[in-house]
Enzyme design. Structure first.
Site, PDB file in Angstrom:
ATOM      1  N   LYS A   1       0.834  -1.204   0.000  1.00 51.59           N
ATOM      2  CA  LYS A   1       0.000   0.000   0.000  1.00 51.59           C
ATOM      3  C   LYS A   1       0.869   1.254   0.000  1.00 51.59           C
ATOM      4  CE  LYS A   1      -1.697  -1.434   3.796  1.00 51.59           C
ATOM      5  NZ  LYS A   1      -2.450  -1.689   5.049  1.00 51.59           N
TER       6      LYS A   1
ATOM      7  N   THR B   1      -7.056   9.999   9.027  1.00 54.06           N
ATOM      8  CA  THR B   1      -6.795   8.742   8.335  1.00 54.06           C
ATOM      9  C   THR B   1      -6.567   7.584   9.308  1.00 54.06           C
ATOM     10  OG1 THR B   1      -4.431   9.285   8.214  1.00 54.06           O
ATOM     11  CG2 THR B   1      -5.800   9.894   6.319  1.00 54.06           C
TER      12      THR B   1
ATOM     13  N   GLY C   1      -7.002   4.325  11.092  1.00 54.72           N
ATOM     14  CA  GLY C   1      -7.694   3.081  10.775  1.00 54.72           C
ATOM     15  C   GLY C   1      -7.769   2.732   9.306  1.00 54.72           C
ATOM     16  N   THR C   2      -7.015   3.450   8.462  1.00 53.31           N
ATOM     17  CA  THR C   2      -7.107   3.181   7.022  1.00 53.31           C
ATOM     18  C   THR C   2      -6.649   1.766   6.667  1.00 53.31           C
ATOM     19  OG1 THR C   2      -4.958   4.256   6.738  1.00 53.31           O
ATOM     20  CG2 THR C   2      -6.902   5.578   6.272  1.00 53.31           C
ATOM     21  N   GLY C   3      -5.531   1.324   7.238  1.00 58.29           N
ATOM     22  CA  GLY C   3      -5.016  -0.009   6.917  1.00 58.29           C
ATOM     23  C   GLY C   3      -5.955  -1.108   7.373  1.00 58.29           C
ATOM     24  N   CYS C   4      -6.484  -0.975   8.588  1.00 61.69           N
ATOM     25  CA  CYS C   4      -7.440  -1.952   9.110  1.00 61.69           C
ATOM     26  C   CYS C   4      -8.678  -1.994   8.218  1.00 61.69           C
ATOM     27  CB  CYS C   4      -7.852  -1.584  10.533  1.00 61.69           C
ATOM     28  SG  CYS C   4      -6.500  -1.452  11.713  1.00 61.69           S
TER      29      CYS C   4
END
Length: 266
Positions: free
Chosen positions: A175, A207, A209-212
């Site tokens: 990512k 932003t 919590g974007t990866g989760c």
């Protein structure tokens, strides 16, 4: 049949990341969500104030409770802070022949707080990566998995994706949210080749919590029967919209969460 996805991850008491973000994402995308909590964090928009690891035996008990009863269509794995917990999770998933596993190798919170002890990285590499249908590292996490500096360009992202693929997962999504430029580009790599997913970079500090959210959105798509490429496409669109709507929320005094329910809240 009701699509069911399970998140195996840590709890975020502030509600923006971890188990809470995963369950919100599953719900927003029409998937029933269950959970196995691996750690409790005292956390808010300003950072992580404390971590309490769940004993491995109780992690195993949660896995047994969920998988012995529910028909699980996909699994998302997030924060696993200790080697013993990683081992228990791997054993449990193997015992129940879990399929469509999305591994988000969470190592650092957005605030910079370490969420994975250094000695657990090797355990993650050896035991869990080969079980994953997809692993979704951001640029710092990909670098940590490979013991090299973070990628600064797409060519290096592709090379790192190939190296991670060689560690055993069926596919890798590196990512590019931590990168620079007008676009946020993710690179999907599997044995069939490479696919590029790009979206405009959005100017917001919210932003958290974007990866989760992205990894759980992919798991939701897989649980509903989408192919991996289609699941990533839908998830990329969902997280982009959630980030774009994040300024509609006013949560906390630090970087706030993305808006998981941007499509349903008025």
């Amino acid at each position: 049949m009701t699509a069911v996805a399970v998140t195996i991850a840590g709890s975020d008491s502030g509600g923006g990341a971890g188990i809470q973000a995963d369950l919100k994402t599953f719900s927003a995308l029409g998937v029933y969500g269950a959970s196995v909590i691996t750690a409790l964090t005292a956390q808010n928009t300003l950072g992580v104030q404390g971590i309490h690891d769940v004993p491995p035996a109780f992690v195993k008990q949660q896995i047994d409770s969920v998988f012995s009863d529910l028909t699980v269509n996909a699994v998302k794995i997030g924060m696993l802070s200790q080697p013993a917990v990683i081992e228990v999770v791997a054993e449990g998933l193997a015992h129940y022949s879990a399929a469509r596993i999305v591994l988000d190798p969470v190592m650092l919170a957005a605030s910079g707080n370490r969420l994975l002890v250094p000695q657990a990285i090797d355990t993650l590499r050896r035991i869990l990566l080969p079980m994953a249908l997809l692993v979704t590292p951001n640029l710092p996490e990909a670098a940590a998995l490979l013991d090299e500096p973070p990628a600064q360009d797409e060519q290096t992202m592709c090379r790192q994706a190939e190296r991670i693929l060689a560690l055993g997962p069926k596919a890798v999504l590196v990512k590019g949210g931590h990168g620079t430029g007008l676009e946020s580009t993710d690179i999907l790599m599997n044995q069939h080749g490479m696919q590029r997913f790009a979206a405009p970079r959005i100017g917001t500090r919210n932003t958290h919590g974007t990866g989760c959210t992205l990894s759980s959105a992919i798991a939701a798509g897989l649980a509903k029967g989408l192919s991996l490429g289609d699941a990533v496409t839908v998830a990329k669109s969902f997280i982009s919209a959630a980030i774009g709507a994040s300024d509609e929320l006013q949560i906390g005094r630090g970087p706030g969460p993305v808006h998981h329910f941007h499509a349903t809240w008025s």
